[in-house]
Design an enzyme around this catalytic site. Structure first.
Site, short mmCIF file in Angstrom:
data_model
loop_
_atom_site.label_atom_id
_atom_site.label_comp_id
_atom_site.label_asym_id
_atom_site.label_seq_id
_atom_site.Cartn_x
_atom_site.Cartn_y
_atom_site.Cartn_z
N ARG A 65 0.83 -1.21 0.00
CA ARG A 65 0.00 0.00 0.00
C ARG A 65 0.87 1.26 0.00
NH1 ARG A 65 -3.12 2.59 4.56
NH2 ARG A 65 -4.81 3.79 3.58
N HIS A 69 0.69 4.42 -2.51
CA HIS A 69 0.46 5.79 -2.04
C HIS A 69 1.63 6.70 -2.39
CE1 HIS A 69 -3.06 5.30 0.96
NE2 HIS A 69 -3.12 4.38 0.02
N ASP A 70 2.83 6.15 -2.43
CA ASP A 70 3.99 6.97 -2.80
C ASP A 70 3.97 7.31 -4.28
OD1 ASP A 70 6.52 8.28 -2.40
OD2 ASP A 70 7.49 6.55 -3.31
N VAL A 73 1.54 10.03 -5.82
CA VAL A 73 1.75 11.44 -5.47
C VAL A 73 3.18 11.81 -5.85
CG1 VAL A 73 1.63 13.16 -3.64
CG2 VAL A 73 0.16 11.14 -3.53
N GLY A 75 4.99 10.80 -8.26
CA GLY A 75 5.81 9.71 -8.75
C GLY A 75 6.47 8.97 -7.60
N ASP A 77 8.94 8.59 -5.39
CA ASP A 77 10.10 9.37 -4.94
C ASP A 77 10.27 9.36 -3.43
OD1 ASP A 77 7.93 10.90 -4.16
OD2 ASP A 77 8.78 12.81 -4.84
N SER A 79 8.41 10.43 -1.20
CA SER A 79 7.90 11.63 -0.52
C SER A 79 6.95 11.26 0.62
CB SER A 79 7.21 12.56 -1.52
OG SER A 79 6.22 11.88 -2.27
N ASN A 98 -3.26 8.48 4.73
CA ASN A 98 -2.02 7.90 5.25
C ASN A 98 -1.95 7.85 6.77
OD1 ASN A 98 -1.07 7.65 2.60
ND2 ASN A 98 -0.15 9.69 2.64
N HIS A 197 -6.39 -5.59 -2.09
CA HIS A 197 -7.39 -5.61 -1.02
C HIS A 197 -7.63 -7.02 -0.50
CE1 HIS A 197 -9.28 -1.58 -2.58
NE2 HIS A 197 -8.07 -1.43 -2.07
N ASP A 244 -10.02 -9.13 3.67
CA ASP A 244 -10.49 -10.40 3.11
C ASP A 244 -10.66 -11.36 4.28
OD1 ASP A 244 -10.96 -12.80 1.85
OD2 ASP A 244 -9.02 -12.91 0.85
N THR A 247 -8.96 -15.40 3.27
CA THR A 247 -7.51 -15.63 3.39
C THR A 247 -6.86 -14.29 3.71
OG1 THR A 247 -7.30 -15.35 0.98
CG2 THR A 247 -7.46 -17.61 1.82
N ASP A 252 -3.99 -13.22 -2.86
CA ASP A 252 -4.50 -14.20 -3.82
C ASP A 252 -5.75 -13.67 -4.51
OD1 ASP A 252 -6.53 -14.42 -1.93
OD2 ASP A 252 -5.81 -16.34 -1.14
#
Length: 325
Positions: A65, A69-70, A73, A75, A77, A79, A98, A197, A244, A247, A252
């Site tokens: 994740r 998220h990086d 925003v 690219g 990098d 940040s 975040n 997810h 999930d 599992t 998967d």
């Protein structure tokens, strides 16, 4: 692309140059081996990630994740790693998507420290995130792929930018596709990357609008009552549940079975069924796990190639939590 195989980073005799970023470097598979600047870099990161994910699989979900998220925003990098400072009191890390839900910062810190002991000032935090997400993908789902490296770390991190570019659990398919398209990603990438997810946890606040005052018709009613038992209305604490229930610690294709059965947590999960294009792919991934694995790997690499915004040139941070001064 072989999605399941022995986990081994293949470095070709001639390194594969993908493209130049706007931070003056080019991305290559096996960059640190090809340039002989830190041949052990990927192996070191892999060892750190393995130790943490073995103890707490949820951290692996957090690393995947974090990569997402990086990259969305500015690219890829790093940040998202920057802590608040006197000069920048409100970085991406403090944005609603975040904080406090993003996990795995301690893993990146540990990997950076381990790499610095061997190759000081060589390996970027941005590459460490990319390696860590790749390694977590393997340890949680036996899905392997080669990730190009050679990124630089950005010096700009602004919380207000996050919600403008990052999809949320409340978005419909039209909005999600548009946000992905802005990053050069397709509807196929939307469906494939939504497969993340399948692991990790979610705060109740991300989906309780589907439970109260009545259970949404887009949600299986029995599943809705189960979620109500885990996430009471107006609870004083924002609880968490597995993304999930089948599992929860394995990356998967069960996620797509959940979506098809109206048992995905988020409205954005259900929205994948609102278009023939994406609904057909949900069904394909549901019935053919190898197809999902290959497409997930492909989309992770593609996301890692999102170009940086133009502006201040990047650097190799001494600490992933602060820019160099």
């Amino acid at each position: 692309m072989e999605a399941k195989n022995t986990f081994q980073i293949q470095v070709f005799l001639s390194c594969i140059l993908l493209f130049g970023t706007l931070s003056t470097k080019s991305l290559e598979v096996g960059y640190y081996k090809c340039t002989n600047t830190c041949p052990q870099a990927e192996e070191i990161v892999r060892g750190v990630v393995y130790k943490y994910v073995l103890q707490e699989p949820g951290l692996g979900a957090g690393l995947i994740r974090m990569f997402f998220h990086d990259c969305f925003v500015r690219g890829c990098d790093a940040s998202v790693l920057l802590d608040p400072s006197y000069l920048n009191p409100n970085p991406e890390k403090l944005a609603v998507p975040n904080n406090p839900s993003l996990r795995g910062f301690e893993v990146i810190d540990a990997a950076k420290s381990a790499v610095e002991q061997v190759c000081p000032g060589i390996v970027s935090c941005a590459d460490i995130i990319a390696f860590a997400a790749r390694d977590a993908t393997y340890f949680l789902g036996m899905i392997s792929y080669e990730i190009p490296s050679g990124r630089l770390d950005g010096r700009i991190s602004i919380a207000d930018e996050v919600l403008k570019v990052l999809p949320t659990p409340f978005h419909n398919l039209t909005v999600v596709k548009a946000l992905f398209a802005a990053q050069g990603l397709s509807a196929d990438d939307v469906v494939a990357l939504s497969g993340a997810h399948s692991i990790g946890r979610s705060h109740c606040s991300s989906f309780t609008n589907r439970l109260y005052p009545t259970i949404d018709s887009t949600l299986d009613q029995g599943f809705g009552y189960l979620l109500r038992s885990k996430c009471p209305e107006n609870a004083p604490v924002d609880g968490v549940v597995p993304q999930d229930f089948v599992t929860p610690t394995k990356l998967d294709n069960k996620y797509y079975q959940n979506v098809k059965g109206l048992k995905g947590l988020f409205f954005s999960d259900w929205s994948l069924l609102t278009s023939d294009e994406t609904a057909n792919l949900v069904n394909d991934f549901r019935t053919t796990p190898q197809f999902f694995e290959a497409k997930f790997a492909e989309s992770m690499v593609k996301m890692g190639n999102i170009p940086l915004l133009s502006g201040t040139p990047g650097e190799i941070r001494k600490s992933c939590r602060a820019v160099n001064y």
